[in-house]
Scaffold this active site. Structure first.
Site, PDB file in Angstrom:
ATOM      1  N   GLY A   9       0.488  -1.279   0.110  1.00 42.90           N
ATOM      2  CA  GLY A   9      -0.075   0.081   0.104  1.00 42.90           C
ATOM      3  C   GLY A   9       0.823   1.279  -0.049  1.00 42.90           C
ATOM      4  O   GLY A   9       0.736   2.481   0.387  1.00 42.90           O
ATOM      5  N   GLY A  12      -0.392   5.064  -1.148  1.00 43.18           N
ATOM      6  CA  GLY A  12      -1.445   5.813  -0.495  1.00 43.18           C
ATOM      7  C   GLY A  12      -0.952   7.223   0.119  1.00 43.18           C
ATOM      8  O   GLY A  12       0.238   7.396   0.029  1.00 43.18           O
ATOM      9  N   ASP A  53      -1.456  -7.350  -5.242  1.00 42.80           N
ATOM     10  CA  ASP A  53      -2.561  -7.234  -4.399  1.00 42.80           C
ATOM     11  C   ASP A  53      -2.270  -7.800  -2.963  1.00 42.80           C
ATOM     12  O   ASP A  53      -2.033  -8.946  -2.996  1.00 42.80           O
ATOM     13  CB  ASP A  53      -3.586  -7.905  -5.330  1.00 42.80           C
ATOM     14  CG  ASP A  53      -5.187  -7.959  -4.415  1.00 42.80           C
ATOM     15  OD1 ASP A  53      -5.076  -7.653  -3.140  1.00 42.80           O
ATOM     16  OD2 ASP A  53      -6.074  -8.716  -4.988  1.00 42.80           O
ATOM     17  N   TYR A 143     -15.213   0.200   8.978  1.00 41.53           N
ATOM     18  CA  TYR A 143     -13.633   0.581   8.910  1.00 41.53           C
ATOM     19  C   TYR A 143     -13.167   0.469  10.759  1.00 41.53           C
ATOM     20  O   TYR A 143     -12.118  -0.604  10.687  1.00 41.53           O
ATOM     21  CB  TYR A 143     -13.387   1.978   8.532  1.00 41.53           C
ATOM     22  CG  TYR A 143     -12.081   2.436   8.766  1.00 41.53           C
ATOM     23  CD1 TYR A 143     -10.835   1.806   7.978  1.00 41.53           C
ATOM     24  CD2 TYR A 143     -11.685   3.599   9.640  1.00 41.53           C
ATOM     25  CE1 TYR A 143      -9.586   2.345   8.125  1.00 41.53           C
ATOM     26  CE2 TYR A 143     -10.411   4.290   9.616  1.00 41.53           C
ATOM     27  CZ  TYR A 143      -9.299   3.617   8.957  1.00 41.53           C
ATOM     28  OH  TYR A 143      -7.913   3.988   9.200  1.00 41.53           O
ATOM     29  N   LYS A 147     -10.632  -2.430  12.152  1.00 46.24           N
ATOM     30  CA  LYS A 147      -9.233  -1.947  12.995  1.00 46.24           C
ATOM     31  C   LYS A 147      -9.326  -2.281  14.392  1.00 46.24           C
ATOM     32  O   LYS A 147      -8.231  -2.931  14.955  1.00 46.24           O
ATOM     33  CB  LYS A 147      -9.035  -0.579  13.120  1.00 46.24           C
ATOM     34  CG  LYS A 147      -8.921   0.205  11.851  1.00 46.24           C
ATOM     35  CD  LYS A 147      -7.338  -0.271  11.148  1.00 46.24           C
ATOM     36  CE  LYS A 147      -6.977   0.499   9.743  1.00 46.24           C
ATOM     37  NZ  LYS A 147      -5.947  -0.129   9.311  1.00 46.24           N
TER      38      LYS A 147
END
Ligand code: AKB
Length: 315
Positions: A9, A12, A53, A143, A147
């Site tokens: 990632g 981002g 991915d 979300y 988390k």
């Protein structure tokens, strides 16, 4: 021992600056950036990049094995507002990527992992002011649920399999290099772009919505500091509260109008207001300060000046 670091990632908002910071510390070739799509030209030109991915276990295993990876930063995630639109996809990305990487840690394919949590683990029943490290965590967003579950898995893999996983509950992060995408705190970045571009901004939160926030340089510094810390004093293996400042949209607007007196903001709250209302106003991060010496450097005035200066120069 030399390090080989992988950032999943990497393109981002946090991943971009983290990759650049790690490359300037450890050398470009020691830091492999990876994401499902390419990032900014600064990031792409700064060192090796692998398209991957983060929910693909086999691809992760091959990347870690081939490169004899020592440290992993798992930054791939779907943020709060987008996750409310695509709950199943958010769960799949946020949880499967973490479980795969933890499992690879259990197999001994790296020695240290950073995984970000968020103030989204807190919910409407959490004390709002100076939210403690250990308190009610009953998140009301997908979300936040992902988390909270992730924090549990991180602590479990640390306790049961000695995976050295370290984590921070990031507040809203404010940066100029890369825009955030799909979060509830994104207004605090958009507002700077619009202030310079059009001189006005339509804010999707109410003007009195106080949220914990931090300048990106502080967040990167905290992340590197936590990863450098000796394991002994780290008493939190779920995720550390981390705080720098808290402000409302009205306070941020005032801070910007000190530089741009004609800047105008209107407030038209949308569905993100409900998410913001479920989160703390301010965070008690004394445990992070005690365990690994965390200290923030940017207050609202300094952050506003830096954002405007950098966006004018580079925007
Ligand atoms: C979001 O708004 O979803 C994120 C976060 C606070 O984790 N910036």
């Amino acid at each position: 021992m030399s390090k080989t670091i992988v950032i999943l990632g990497a393109c981002g908002q946090i991943g971009t600056e983290l990759t650049l910071a790690l490359r300037s510390r450890y050398g470009s070739e020691s830091v492999i950036a990876s994401d499902i799509r390419e990032g900014t030209s600064e990031l792409m030109e700064s060192g090796p990049f692998v398209t991957l991915d983060a929910t693909d276990f086999k691809a992760l295993e091959e990347l870690f094995t081939t490169n004899q990876v020592t440290e992993v930063y798992l930054m791939a995630a779907m943020l709060s507002a987008t996750a409310e639109k695509y709950p199943a996809r958010a769960w799949e990305l946020n949880m499967n990527s973490l479980l795969h990487v933890l499992e690879l840690g259990k197999m001994g394919l790296y020695s240290k992992l950073f995984w970000p949590s968020s103030i989204a683990v807190f919910g409407p029943n959490t004390p709002k002011e100076n939210t403690p490290q250990s308190t009610v965590t009953e998140p009301s967003t997908v979300y936040g649920i992902s988390k909270k579950a992730g924090e549990g898995w991180a602590a479990y893999y640390h306790r049961k399999y000695a995976v050295d996983v370290r984590s921070i509950r990031y507040p809203g992060l404010i940066s100029w290099k890369t825009q955030p995408g799909g979060g509830t705190t994104d207004y605090a970045v958009d507002i700077f772009h619009q202030a310079l571009k059009t001189g006005s901004y339509e804010c999707f939160l109410r003007e009195d919505t106080a949220l914990p926030m931090m300048y990106m340089s502080d967040a990167i510094e905290a992340t590197l500091q936590l990863m450098d810390a000796p394991a002994g004093p780290l008493s939190v293996r779920t995720s550390y509260n981390l705080s720098a400042l808290s402000f409302t949209p009205a306070e941020l607007t005032r801070s910007i109008t000190a530089y741009l007196p004609d800047f105008k903001v209107t407030y038209i709250p949308d569905s993100r207001q409900q998410i913001a209302d479920s989160w703390p106003h301010s965070i008690d991060d004394s445990q992070a300060r005690k365990d690994w010496g965390w200290e923030h450097r940017y207050d609202l005035e300094k952050l506003t000046g830096e954002m405007l200066r950098n966006l004018r120069k580079n925007g």
